[in-house]
Design a protein around this motif. Structure first.
Motif, PDB file in Angstrom:
ATOM      1  N   GLN A 210       0.822  -1.202   0.000  1.00  0.00           N
ATOM      2  CA  GLN A 210       0.000   0.000   0.000  1.00  0.00           C
ATOM      3  C   GLN A 210       0.862   1.260   0.000  1.00  0.00           C
ATOM      4  O   GLN A 210       0.364   2.359   0.204  1.00  0.00           O
ATOM      5  N   GLY A 211       2.171   1.082  -0.211  1.00  0.00           N
ATOM      6  CA  GLY A 211       3.038   2.234  -0.429  1.00  0.00           C
ATOM      7  C   GLY A 211       3.879   2.678   0.745  1.00  0.00           C
ATOM      8  O   GLY A 211       4.639   3.643   0.624  1.00  0.00           O
ATOM      9  N   LYS A 212       3.798   1.995   1.900  1.00  0.00           N
ATOM     10  CA  LYS A 212       4.598   2.384   3.052  1.00  0.00           C
ATOM     11  C   LYS A 212       5.674   1.348   3.313  1.00  0.00           C
ATOM     12  O   LYS A 212       5.401   0.148   3.354  1.00  0.00           O
ATOM     13  N   SER A 213       6.895   1.820   3.503  1.00  0.00           N
ATOM     14  CA  SER A 213       7.981   0.909   3.851  1.00  0.00           C
ATOM     15  C   SER A 213       7.868   0.532   5.324  1.00  0.00           C
ATOM     16  O   SER A 213       7.209   1.230   6.118  1.00  0.00           O
ATOM     17  N   LEU A 214       8.521  -0.542   5.696  1.00  0.00           N
ATOM     18  CA  LEU A 214       8.516  -0.949   7.100  1.00  0.00           C
ATOM     19  C   LEU A 214       9.167   0.112   7.973  1.00  0.00           C
ATOM     20  O   LEU A 214       8.726   0.357   9.099  1.00  0.00           O
TER      21      LEU A 214
END
Length: 226
Positions: A210-214
């Motif tokens: 969904q476009g967010k890195s960890l």
């Protein structure tokens, strides 16, 4: 495979793990995430039975076998890697007729085929590899790896994560504790983000899609840069 419900551990007046709950499913690589002092290693030690929980429940699949690699592994320095794994195989009461071939196979898996080098001259990376080999003795159903890339250089980290990735492909269930979020992103399916012994968030790989890195998720969850 493993379920922890409301487990708590206190040392004197300090609560290190606070009503912690999570489940690990068979065949997944599950991450314990958090800054120093979040309670990750204490949680691992309670699962292993090395320390007692003060309250809560830890349920394991019946007959579950566990292999464990500690953050700072230690082996008798006067032994070779082969001798060390042979020694631990005997402690586990593995069939004596199988030990030699088993140890040879594990040394090959972790890239330590040289049977003459003494552990006293092992690098940090070689010690971590040997610890993984020791954890794999007896073909355990669950592997618990506490900071398996701690102290490794960039190449050592990549090689260790490749080994863990291969174990994942083989269907191993793994609990992985690491501060290095890039390593977690490479191999983990799901995990919890902890702070002061509590679960703040359950992370899943779907969130990355969904476009967010960890890293972004972690910083947002634990409260930003300190």
């Amino acid at each position: 495979m493993l379920s922890c419900r409301d487990i708590t551990k206190k040392y004197k007046n300090v609560t290190v793990v606070d009503n912690l709950s999570f489940q690990v499913k068979e065949g997944e690589v599950f991450a314990l995430l958090g800054s120093n002092g979040a309670g990750k290693t204490t949680t691992i030690k309670m699962i292993l039975g090395l320390i007692r929980k003060d309250s809560g429940e830890i349920e394991k699949k019946e007959g579950l076998t566990i292999g464990y690699s500690p953050e700072t592994p230690f082996f008798p320095p006067f032994l070779t890697g082969r001798e060390a794994l042979t020694y631990y195989a005997k402690i586990q009461k593995i069939d004596k007729t199988l030990i030699s071939n088993l140890v040879g196979e594990l040394l090959e898996v972790v890239g330590l085929e040289d049977s003459k080098t003494k552990i006293k001259v092992y690098s940090k990376g070689m010690l971590q590899r040997l610890a993984l080999g020791q954890a794999l003795l007896g073909n355990p159903q669950l592997l618990i790896l506490d900071e398996p890339t701690a102290g490794l250089d960039a190449l050592g980290r990549v090689e260790m994560m490749q080994l863990i990735g291969e174990l994942k492909k083989q269907g191993k269930t793994i609990i992985l504790n690491s501060h290095i979020l890039n390593d977690i992103e490479r191999v983990c399916d799901r995990g919890i983000i902890m702070k002061k012994g509590k679960v703040l968030k359950t992370w899943t790989r779907q969130e990355e899609h969904q476009g967010k890195s960890l890293e972004e998720i972690f910083v947002e969850t634990v409260g930003g840069v300190r």
